[in-house]
Design a protein around this motif. Sequence first.
Motif, short mmCIF file in Angstrom:
data_model
loop_
_atom_site.label_atom_id
_atom_site.label_comp_id
_atom_site.label_asym_id
_atom_site.label_seq_id
_atom_site.Cartn_x
_atom_site.Cartn_y
_atom_site.Cartn_z
N SER A 162 -7.16 -8.47 3.44
CA SER A 162 -7.26 -7.22 2.69
C SER A 162 -7.78 -7.50 1.29
CB SER A 162 -5.89 -6.53 2.60
OG SER A 162 -5.44 -6.13 3.86
N TRP A 163 -8.26 -6.47 0.65
CA TRP A 163 -8.60 -6.51 -0.78
C TRP A 163 -7.85 -5.40 -1.48
CZ3 TRP A 163 -10.48 -3.39 -4.64
CH2 TRP A 163 -10.88 -4.04 -5.82
N PRO A 164 -7.05 -5.74 -2.46
CA PRO A 164 -6.75 -7.10 -2.94
C PRO A 164 -5.92 -7.86 -1.92
CG PRO A 164 -5.28 -5.54 -3.98
CD PRO A 164 -6.26 -4.72 -3.19
N GLU A 165 -5.73 -9.15 -2.16
CA GLU A 165 -5.01 -9.99 -1.19
C GLU A 165 -3.56 -9.53 -1.05
OE1 GLU A 165 -5.42 -14.04 -2.27
OE2 GLU A 165 -7.59 -14.07 -2.00
N GLU A 166 -2.97 -9.07 -2.14
CA GLU A 166 -1.59 -8.58 -2.11
C GLU A 166 -1.52 -7.28 -2.91
OE1 GLU A 166 1.09 -11.47 -3.57
OE2 GLU A 166 0.69 -12.93 -1.97
N GLY A 167 -0.67 -6.38 -2.47
CA GLY A 167 -0.42 -5.16 -3.23
C GLY A 167 -1.56 -4.17 -3.17
#
Length: 608
Positions: free
Chosen positions: A288-293
């Motif tokens: 995903s983008w961003p990698e987290e959150g």
Amino acid sequence: MEYAITLPEEMMLSLKDREKTYLRIVISYNDDDLILYPNTIAGDASEDYQKWSLSFKNYGEFQEGLFGSCSARIDYSHDGLTWVHIFTGYVTTNGMNSSKGRITDNYVSMELVDITKTKGMTRKAPQQVLTNFKICDPGDPTHSLVHYLGSLMGIDQFDTSSIMEQKDVVIIGSNTIWRELQLLQAAFAADMYFDSQRQLRFRSPHELLWTEPASEWTFIADPFTPETVHSSRVIGKIQTVRRDVICNKAESEIEIYEHLSMREVYRNTENWNAETEECSITILPGESWPEEGVASLQYKNPVTGEEYAYATNVQFPSIGKNSESDIYYTGEELEIVSFNGSTTVTEQEPGASQIILYNAGSTDVVIRKFTIKGEPFSHTKTQKVSERDASIFDDVDLVEKTIDGKYAASVSQIGKTLKRLVDEGKIRPRRFSFSTLFLPQIQRGMGCTVITDGRESVECKLLTYNHKASGNTLATMRTSVIVEETANYYPEYNPKIIEKPSSPVQPIPGPSGEDAYQIQVISNEGTVFRMGQGFSTTLEVKVWQGGEEITSLFSDEDFRWYRTSNDTYQDELWNSAHYSTGGKVITITQEDVVGRSNFFCDLLTKRS
């Protein structure tokens, strides 16, 4: 404008007969109305809410905690047949309280409070930007600030008039909804509370066809003045004090915004290629983008870098493998997981969009273009509005009050509010406190007349009241009040308006051992300008030292003006042409502006 609870004429007459007083409690319990008759009762409105304390003889039918948080009301009658609501609210959360003893001495008690003391007062709304709302429009409650904020609390009954001034933009969500209503109340000098029908009363001097509350009851202390249907005698003495000055200087600060047309409010420039004018964001398969959150995309002008405070009508971005898409990518499959609250994962922020992207393919995805469109609000200037009692010369004697300008509709509107605050707050009116026979119809803000024992007739406003019986019979019920003498104010005002510069005041070291100079540029149009505005404005420089303006100690040759924009070459030409001009004042026209331009002034010399 009436404030008192309306009672039939026969009830008014019965108030003189202490034996003809009936009160009952009606509690909504298990989808039914349960009627109770109290042994003792007391009502109090001396704080910012109304409270009633009740007790009942208990023969085993009441348990501790019973009726907690149930809706309840108090009814008054003069004959036991015709009933009028004099209070509507809720039983407190703890419900019935028991006092243990012999069966014959077993009593229970409970308290009723209005909505101001319920848990709903701590309710918050999601962050959102409200645009083009009237202050108070009963005819269109969905675009009325008073009605819309009230509806977020679950309030569906209102006692309001029309305040048709418009608020172009306001953001909610950081405060409780009740706090937002309180800010609105302060900005419009309104009376706001819940009346006997649980309606939210919001009445302001800014409303259409406003009239000051007229006297609805007369309190008579003079023994030779006869009573009427709408009067009662004072019991005992009238206590008189003079209120302190509560405000002789009032200030507020409002922000001015320009609502712009649909345009890009965000452009990603990560790994930017100036030749192709593309970004480059690689997302691995299954990532995903961003990698987290969640990514928070701050709104700003992609050309000048100016940050936008808010944006409305933000469009859900189109996504695809063609350059016309808002999000253009190469690779197999890119998905928008959530955007601005499309799921519970993201929220709508006033000054940013929240987004999550996901690579649903088996190969890398590269984002080449990433834009968001909306209608932004550009901050143009800050205005500080001030009003003070002109007779006060020593600042030590000032009693200052600041009104939050969040809901101010205009400089003119908030100026009227400040003028009223000072006109009413700078004097020391009399306050009268006394008791009279039970008056079930009174409410806060009610106009009344006090006839003193010297036959002086004083127009007043009711501030607080409480009802209390001295024994176990309602025939002994008394009402104690505090009222304050009033005067009608029709503000004729000329508020002091200070334009705050868009850039901060520039500090410059002063002569050795002295305070630093502070350089301030004053303009009715701010100090930041954009092409296409079509304007002419005057910029004036002010010099301060230690809180004192010392501009007059310098000559025109002591100052030099300069400009900054996103075109440094054109800035150099403009600065070179104006460097030898000097002057404490300069006129800026459209020809002086390139893109987004800032104007500053330097002080070249120090006073000797």
